[in-house]
Design a protein around this motif. Structure first.
Motif, PDB file in Angstrom:
ATOM      1  N   ASP A  44      -0.610   1.808  -8.933  1.00 19.04           N
ATOM      2  CA  ASP A  44      -1.312   2.830  -8.172  1.00 19.04           C
ATOM      3  C   ASP A  44      -1.402   4.101  -9.017  1.00 19.04           C
ATOM      4  OD1 ASP A  44      -1.871   5.015  -6.335  1.00 19.04           O
ATOM      5  OD2 ASP A  44      -1.397   3.622  -4.714  1.00 19.04           O
ATOM      6  N   TYR A  66      -3.393  -6.488 -10.103  1.00 20.91           N
ATOM      7  CA  TYR A  66      -2.765  -5.212  -9.729  1.00 20.91           C
ATOM      8  C   TYR A  66      -2.205  -4.556 -10.980  1.00 20.91           C
ATOM      9  CZ  TYR A  66      -0.108  -1.663  -7.259  1.00 20.91           C
ATOM     10  OH  TYR A  66       0.376  -0.451  -6.811  1.00 20.91           O
ATOM     11  N   PRO A  95       0.853  -1.198   0.000  1.00 22.25           N
ATOM     12  CA  PRO A  95       0.000   0.000   0.000  1.00 22.25           C
ATOM     13  C   PRO A  95       0.890   1.250   0.000  1.00 22.25           C
ATOM     14  CG  PRO A  95      -0.695  -1.567   1.696  1.00 22.25           C
ATOM     15  CD  PRO A  95       0.643  -2.027   1.209  1.00 22.25           C
ATOM     16  N   SER A  99       4.874   3.772 -12.942  1.00 20.58           N
ATOM     17  CA  SER A  99       4.741   2.348 -12.619  1.00 20.58           C
ATOM     18  C   SER A  99       5.402   1.541 -13.728  1.00 20.58           C
ATOM     19  CB  SER A  99       3.269   1.948 -12.498  1.00 20.58           C
ATOM     20  OG  SER A  99       2.595   2.728 -11.525  1.00 20.58           O
ATOM     21  N   GLN A 115      -1.905   7.043  -8.291  1.00 23.74           N
ATOM     22  CA  GLN A 115      -1.349   8.246  -7.677  1.00 23.74           C
ATOM     23  C   GLN A 115       0.170   8.315  -7.784  1.00 23.74           C
ATOM     24  OE1 GLN A 115      -3.431  10.688  -6.476  1.00 23.74           O
ATOM     25  NE2 GLN A 115      -4.938   9.308  -7.412  1.00 23.74           N
TER      26      GLN A 115
END
Length: 398
Positions: free
Chosen positions: A160, A157, A129, A166, A162
């Motif tokens: 993220d 997945y 997280p 990635s 934000q």
């Protein structure tokens, strides 16, 4: 006798054979097909590898020499080498082994005016997280990169939204492998465009190279048959060579030698085509997750497995920790299970002063990967569990 391999290739025979055949789609159409598997809110670039994408990112950012790059304390050796190639300073953040997340307090203490980038690796399939790291990075104007090379499991997945960058890998031993290829998801469109401009100047890697790669991994998939794999392991042992080193190097994505020139090439058309196909046809990985959890739940309660408190885990691999990994590896291998300590690709990064980090060092020194794959029958899975529990019982008596 059978020996069950450490990690089978996550690709089927028809896919590999079909990879030789070219299609009619353009590179632009193929990149669009690949991009359709991620939310459209950010820019996506397909590269030869995840290392290529990381090198492109550092070129585009163009930090001054000496800039600090914070990194998860256990990381891929090549990622550290790329940071150093750019004249930057890799600074490791120690891990909490129960979650495999970088220790937040240690991260906070390491932030300095020279810190411009933080690279978090989701290790072994665990998914961290990222909210507290995002908050701290924004406070200190640090760019946060998540390395999802070991975390991809179809829609389980996708990164993220934000996070600034990635990175995903589809290398030979990764989930949903395309035998190569990386995907960079970049939130800042100006940064994404700069990366693309640099990458567009690279020479094109040829389809001939990719067909040769397909032939290599067809052979590797064939040798993963438990009977043939046993013959391979015994032959390596008879030659007096290290089984881990020889088998690990055979699946390596890049040959030994100077790394950067190997990275700075465009992916061949066939690779793009195969990656688009793999993303379209890859199954969900719920069965893999359930199987790993079932096996780990049947091990003696004293068995430690890194990431046991991770809130999400896709179990790309199934590692445990033992104070005697070499002994356990030999015992399991002699019983037909090719457990491994891994090879030199994953390392515990030392501090700029040359000191080890305690948890990162402990993890690397005690890791043992179990050979859990669809090729392992349920009866053999139970035998593996019994062997591990008996090793624990022996250790407790000593």
């Amino acid at each position: 006798m059978k020996t069950y391999p450490r990690l089978g290739l996550d690709v089927q025979w028809p896919d590999l054979i079909g990879g030789f055949v070219g299609g009619s789609q353009s590179r632009l159409e193929l990149e669009g097909a690949i991009a359709s598997h991620w939310p459209p809110s950010r820019s996506l670039q397909v590269t030869l590898s995840v290392r290529t994408a990381f090198d492109l990112l550092l070129q585009a950012l163009d930090f001054p020499p000496g800039t600090g790059v914070l990194m998860s304390g256990v990381n891929v050796r090549h990622m550290v080498e790329i940071v150093e190639f750019h004249g930057l300073v890799p600074i490791p953040v120690d891990l909490d082994l129960d979650t495999l997340a970088p220790n937040l307090d240690h991260f906070r203490r390491l932030i300095s005016p020279q810190t411009r980038l933080f690279v978090i690796a989701h290790l072994f399939g665990s998914i961290i997280p990222l909210a507290p790291y995002i908050d701290l990075c924004r406070q200190h104007q640090i760019i946060l990169v998540e390395d999802c090379a070991q975390a991809f499991a179809q829609s389980y997945y996708l990164g993220d939204e934000q996070v600034e960058v990635s990175l995903f890998s589809f290398g030979p031993i990764k989930t949903c492998t395309a035998l190569g290829g990386g995907v960079a998801i970049v939130r800042d469109y100006a940064l994404a465009n700069k990366m693309r401009e640099i990458g567009d100047r690279y020479p094109l890697k040829g389809d001939r190279w990719y067909r040769q790669r397909l032939i290599k991994y067809l052979a590797i998939k064939a040798i993963c048959d438990p009977y043939l794999y046993n013959a391979l392991v015994r032959s390596i042992q008879l030659l007096g060579k290290d089984v881990d080193r020889e088998i690990g190097s055979s699946a390596r994505g890049f040959r030994a030698g100077e790394l950067i020139p190997q990275l700075r090439q465009k992916p061949p058309q066939l690779l793009l085509q195969f990656l688009a196909h793999r993303l379209q046809t890859c199954p969900s990985y719920g069965d893999r997750i359930l199987r790993a959890k079932r096996l780990l739940s049947q091990l003696d309660s004293s068995v430690i497995w890194p990431g046991y408190r991770a809130t999400q885990h896709s179990f790309w691999v199934v590692p445990i920790q033992t104070p005697s990994p070499k002994l356990w590896m030999k015992t399991l291998r002699d019983s037909g299970f090719d457990a491994t300590q891994g090879n030199t690709s994953l390392i515990a990064i030392r501090t700029p002063e040359g000191s080890p980090l305690p948890h990162a060092q402990e993890l690397i020194q005690t890791l043992l990967y179990l050979p859990i794959s669809p090729a392992l029958p349920a009866s053999e899975e139970q035998r593996l569990i019994q062997l591990i529990n008996s090793l624990i019982a022996i250790g407790n008596r000593q």
